[in-house]
Design a protein around this motif. Structure first.
Motif, PDB file in Angstrom:
ATOM      1  N   THR A   4      63.347  53.081  26.564  1.00 23.65           N
ATOM      2  CA  THR A   4      63.428  51.855  27.352  1.00 23.65           C
ATOM      3  C   THR A   4      63.957  52.168  28.733  1.00 23.65           C
ATOM      4  OG1 THR A   4      64.152  49.547  27.357  1.00 23.65           O
ATOM      5  CG2 THR A   4      65.768  51.202  26.668  1.00 23.65           C
ATOM      6  N   HIS A   5      63.633  51.329  29.675  1.00 23.52           N
ATOM      7  CA  HIS A   5      63.837  51.529  31.115  1.00 23.52           C
ATOM      8  C   HIS A   5      62.802  52.519  31.644  1.00 23.52           C
ATOM      9  CE1 HIS A   5      67.356  49.201  30.411  1.00 23.52           C
ATOM     10  NE2 HIS A   5      68.037  50.177  29.836  1.00 23.52           N
ATOM     11  N   THR A   6      62.890  53.769  31.152  1.00 22.14           N
ATOM     12  CA  THR A   6      61.838  54.763  31.432  1.00 22.14           C
ATOM     13  C   THR A   6      61.547  54.821  32.936  1.00 22.14           C
ATOM     14  OG1 THR A   6      60.895  53.934  29.320  1.00 22.14           O
ATOM     15  CG2 THR A   6      59.715  55.713  30.430  1.00 22.14           C
ATOM     16  N   TYR A   7      62.605  54.924  33.719  1.00 20.12           N
ATOM     17  CA  TYR A   7      62.453  54.906  35.175  1.00 20.12           C
ATOM     18  C   TYR A   7      61.646  56.084  35.696  1.00 20.12           C
ATOM     19  CZ  TYR A   7      65.399  51.067  36.897  1.00 20.12           C
ATOM     20  OH  TYR A   7      65.887  49.836  37.249  1.00 20.12           O
ATOM     21  N   LEU A   8      61.956  57.276  35.188  1.00 21.83           N
ATOM     22  CA  LEU A   8      61.320  58.477  35.711  1.00 21.83           C
ATOM     23  C   LEU A   8      60.782  59.317  34.557  1.00 21.83           C
ATOM     24  CD1 LEU A   8      63.956  59.451  38.432  1.00 21.83           C
ATOM     25  CD2 LEU A   8      61.608  58.725  38.881  1.00 21.83           C
ATOM     26  N   VAL A   9      59.532  59.761  34.702  1.00 22.33           N
ATOM     27  CA  VAL A   9      58.883  60.599  33.698  1.00 22.33           C
ATOM     28  C   VAL A   9      58.247  61.772  34.420  1.00 22.33           C
ATOM     29  CG1 VAL A   9      57.220  60.703  31.811  1.00 22.33           C
ATOM     30  CG2 VAL A   9      58.376  58.527  32.326  1.00 22.33           C
ATOM     31  N   HIS A  10      58.609  62.989  34.027  1.00 22.53           N
ATOM     32  CA  HIS A  10      57.989  64.174  34.618  1.00 22.53           C
ATOM     33  C   HIS A  10      56.511  64.205  34.224  1.00 22.53           C
ATOM     34  CE1 HIS A  10      57.059  68.415  35.366  1.00 22.53           C
ATOM     35  NE2 HIS A  10      58.121  68.433  36.168  1.00 22.53           N
ATOM     36  N   MET A  48      64.097  54.586  16.749  1.00 21.69           N
ATOM     37  CA  MET A  48      64.985  54.867  17.873  1.00 21.69           C
ATOM     38  C   MET A  48      64.578  54.029  19.083  1.00 21.69           C
ATOM     39  SD  MET A  48      66.619  57.031  16.133  1.00 21.69           S
ATOM     40  CE  MET A  48      66.004  57.461  14.500  1.00 21.69           C
ATOM     41  N   HIS A  49      65.585  53.622  19.821  1.00 21.41           N
ATOM     42  CA  HIS A  49      65.404  52.872  21.071  1.00 21.41           C
ATOM     43  C   HIS A  49      66.290  53.582  22.099  1.00 21.41           C
ATOM     44  CE1 HIS A  49      64.446  49.399  23.529  1.00 21.41           C
ATOM     45  NE2 HIS A  49      65.712  49.076  23.681  1.00 21.41           N
ATOM     46  N   PHE A  50      65.695  54.524  22.838  1.00 23.73           N
ATOM     47  CA  PHE A  50      66.454  55.392  23.730  1.00 23.73           C
ATOM     48  C   PHE A  50      66.578  54.779  25.121  1.00 23.73           C
ATOM     49  CE2 PHE A  50      64.309  58.478  20.851  1.00 23.73           C
ATOM     50  CZ  PHE A  50      65.409  59.180  20.383  1.00 23.73           C
ATOM     51  N   HIS A  51      67.796  54.641  25.607  1.00 29.71           N
ATOM     52  CA  HIS A  51      68.006  54.324  27.018  1.00 29.71           C
ATOM     53  C   HIS A  51      67.778  55.595  27.821  1.00 29.71           C
ATOM     54  CE1 HIS A  51      70.438  52.848  30.586  1.00 29.71           C
ATOM     55  NE2 HIS A  51      70.506  54.156  30.750  1.00 29.71           N
ATOM     56  N   VAL A  52      66.746  55.576  28.677  1.00 29.47           N
ATOM     57  CA  VAL A  52      66.472  56.734  29.534  1.00 29.47           C
ATOM     58  C   VAL A  52      66.177  56.232  30.946  1.00 29.47           C
ATOM     59  CG1 VAL A  52      65.621  58.154  27.631  1.00 29.47           C
ATOM     60  CG2 VAL A  52      63.990  56.836  28.965  1.00 29.47           C
ATOM     61  N   ILE A  53      66.820  56.846  31.916  1.00 25.82           N
ATOM     62  CA  ILE A  53      66.586  56.532  33.322  1.00 25.82           C
ATOM     63  C   ILE A  53      66.035  57.766  34.044  1.00 25.82           C
ATOM     64  CG2 ILE A  53      67.634  55.862  35.505  1.00 25.82           C
ATOM     65  CD1 ILE A  53      67.521  53.539  33.663  1.00 25.82           C
ATOM     66  N   GLY A  54      66.752  58.869  33.992  1.00 26.06           N
ATOM     67  CA  GLY A  54      66.303  60.097  34.644  1.00 26.06           C
ATOM     68  C   GLY A  54      65.209  60.796  33.865  1.00 26.06           C
ATOM     69  N   ASP A  55      64.465  61.665  34.555  1.00 26.59           N
ATOM     70  CA  ASP A  55      63.356  62.350  33.888  1.00 26.59           C
ATOM     71  C   ASP A  55      63.847  63.343  32.848  1.00 26.59           C
ATOM     72  OD1 ASP A  55      64.362  64.138  35.789  1.00 26.59           O
ATOM     73  OD2 ASP A  55      62.451  64.408  36.836  1.00 26.59           O
ATOM     74  N   ARG A  56      65.076  63.883  33.010  1.00 28.31           N
ATOM     75  CA  ARG A  56      65.595  64.773  31.966  1.00 28.31           C
ATOM     76  C   ARG A  56      65.924  63.983  30.704  1.00 28.31           C
ATOM     77  NH1 ARG A  56      70.353  66.770  33.902  1.00 28.31           N
ATOM     78  NH2 ARG A  56      71.782  66.070  32.282  1.00 28.31           N
ATOM     79  N   ALA A  57      66.469  62.795  30.862  1.00 29.82           N
ATOM     80  CA  ALA A  57      66.760  61.963  29.692  1.00 29.82           C
ATOM     81  C   ALA A  57      65.474  61.602  28.960  1.00 29.82           C
ATOM     82  CB  ALA A  57      67.503  60.706  30.121  1.00 29.82           C
ATOM     83  N   THR A  58      64.426  61.258  29.718  1.00 23.78           N
ATOM     84  CA  THR A  58      63.145  60.954  29.087  1.00 23.78           C
ATOM     85  C   THR A  58      62.644  62.145  28.286  1.00 23.78           C
ATOM     86  OG1 THR A  58      62.614  59.464  30.910  1.00 23.78           O
ATOM     87  CG2 THR A  58      60.783  60.185  29.518  1.00 23.78           C
TER      88      THR A  58
END
Length: 549
Positions: free
Chosen positions: A391-397, A356-366
């Protein structure tokens, strides 16, 4: 003797000599026991036989080898880009490029000019507009395009890859009307007051128009060839194409390049997961297209799964609501998939063999990406071995930082100058508060023991791996503390993420001779000067695919 490409069959290069000895070079190998060398030799299959001192290798192999003398230049393992949009980058070179921000009258004038330039095209195609600014204009954006071009459909791609702007003819071509509901994962934008269609299609709704406006197979192939040349010029020897729009036949262009011998990189490519398609039909298509043969230069072994949108459009999925929601309908952002369907897809794709290659920007998506991997029914070792990634992984809780390591999920980042600019963080703070100052936490994930890679997201961001290395070291926050680490994240660790670190990513005996020659040793310059280094040559499997003039 230096070799070059031919075009007779897949990867059909001019035959290599029995042995090629590379000498007089400063070689950073990334091999833990021998990080530096002076020379290496590879065979007719492009496999490194030995690496070490020039004197030793010349005595042992010199009389039977073709010699490449690099005059003291630096060699690195070939760069590997784990998130790049290759055919799209080439195709977009032929579009009319519009400014990100302008008033509607300016856009109307520019689109009229573009229509004249593209008089022979069935669609008028342009790109570059920030559609965030157009969602609440007094005049409907669709009316502006209808005046500019009344006789043909228009498609204008936004500057971030998450929306398009079209006219009435474009909506008709995509079979969209006032009564068309929002597709799963997408938004057919309507004026907040009148509810009239604005011609803006956000997130996956844009695929309705993109599919209708897709260039023909020859244009896609030519775009791919142009982009492949740019990759070689930047020292890139492996990619993972992150578009994967199989409904637009992007995968067919890649296969043609492999069949015709014009493929000049190794490619472990993604195929896009369309949220609105029937699940059974889509899985059938993805099962048919799956290929993870390690002997092939071209593989389709990765599933690209968007979980959310972007912060600028208010569609990034957040655990806590936006301080100032961009769209009142989505106070905490937007999801492409419902949780149950996402988990079903991830399980089925994992069972087929996809990573899997997940597009995630927000911490909920991560978090939802990590949850979906944790939900897979299978052995923990097998799941970790697949090397799924975000990928992107902008925000991580903070609570999710250790989960990357425990689940074996790789965090991929793009640290371009725009996304790491403090002014951009100030801008985002208006919408998400102090969370904006914790974007792209590369060093936090590294310190937490996670596997990490750096990639470009070209052509949304600049391609240069040397620029990426420089930005990673010099950004104001979450910077990487050593050049050795930064290089590893675009070479050996990227190879690990793509599942071929046993054959690429470092220069060692038994691995392929994928390497780049630079005009200076980047260990001898200041970090802020790394991007000034020039690529002189790029080799894939011992074959030269680029040489500077």
């Amino acid at each position: 003797m230096l070799t070059s490409l031919t075009t007779t069959k897949a990867q059909s290069f001019i035959e290599l000599p029995a042995q090629t000895l590379v000498i007089n070079a400063e070689i950073y190998t990334l091999a833990p026991e021998k990080p530096w060398a002076e020379a290496f030799v590879y065979d007719a299959d492009g496999t490194i036989l030995a690496i070490g001192s020039e004197t030793t290798l010349t005595e042992r192999y010199g009389s039977d080898s073709t010699i490449i003398d690099l005059n003291g230049q630096m060699i690195l393992p070939g760069f590997q880009d784990t998130h790049v949009h290759v055919p799209e980058a080439g195709i977009n070179e032929s579009l009319c490029l519009l400014p990100a921000t302008a008033d509607l009258s300016t856009y109307e004038t520019l689109i009229k000019e573009c229509a004249v330039e593209q008089a022979d095209s069935s669609w008028v195609r342009a790109a570059g507009v920030s559609l965030f600014e157009l969602r609440n204009t007094r005049e409907l954006p669709i009316d502006v395009l209808d005046r500019a071009v009344a006789d043909r459909p228009v498609i204008i791609l936004d500057d971030l890859g998450h929306a398009v702007w079209t006219n009435s003819a474009g909506l008709r071509a995509a079979e969209i009307n006032q009564n068309t509901p929002d597709p799963q994962g997408g938004i057919i934008h309507r004026n907040p007051r009148s509810k009239a269609l604005t011609g803006l299609l956000l997130e996956d709704a844009q695929q309705l128009v993109r599919n209708a406006a897709a260039p023909d197979s020859e244009a896609i192939y030519n775009g791919l060839l142009s982009a492949l040349q740019t990759l070689a010029e930047n020292g890139i020897t492996t990619v993972s194409d992150a578009g994967g729009y199989w409904m637009q036949n992007h995968d067919a262009a890649w296969q043609r390049a492999a069949d015709e011998g014009t493929l000049s990189v190794r490619a472990a490519n993604s195929l896009y997961l369309y949220p609105a398609l029937d699940k059974g039909m889509q899985l059938t298509q993805l099962r048919k297209r799956f290929d993870n043969n390690p002997d092939d230069w071209l593989r389709f072994d990765t599933a690209k799964i968007y979980l959310d949108g972007i912060l600028d459009l208010g569609t990034a999925a957040m655990i806590s609501p936006y301080h100032l929601p961009v769209d009142e309908n989505y106070p905490s952002g937007f999801n492409y998939f419902q949780t149950e369907k996402l988990h079903q897809y991830v399980q089925a794709l994992h069972d087929i063999g996809y990573r899997m290659h997940f597009h995630v920007i927000g911490d909920r998506a991560t978090r939802e990406a990590l949850d979906s991997i944790e939900n897979i029914n299978g052995s923990a070792d097998a799941i970790r071995a697949r090397r799924h990634r975000t990928t992107h992984t902008y925000l991580v809780h903070p609570d999710d930082i250790p989960r990357f390591r425990s689940l074996g999920v790789i965090a991929d980042f793009q640290v371009g100058a725009d996304s790491t600019d403090i002014d951009y963080h100030h801008y985002l703070a208006e919408f998400i508060g102090d969370r904006a100052y914790d974007l792209l936490p590369v060093n936090t994930l590294l310190e937490g023991g996670a596997s990490v890679t750096l990639s470009s997201d070209w052509d949304a961001d600049p391609l240069s791996p040397l620029g990426i290395i420089e930005n990673a070291l010099t950004r104001a926050s979450h910077n990487i503390d050593s050049l050795e680490t930064a290089i590893r994240l675009v070479t050996l660790d990227a190879a690990f993420a793509l599942g071929h670190d046993n054959t690429t990513g470092s220069l060692e005996a038994g691995k392929f001779a994928d390497f780049v020659v630079l005009d200076r040793n980047i260990f001898d310059v200041e970090h802020h000067e790394i991007s000034e280094a020039k690529v002189l040559m790029t080799f894939v499997g011992g074959h030269r695919v680029y040489q500077a003039d």
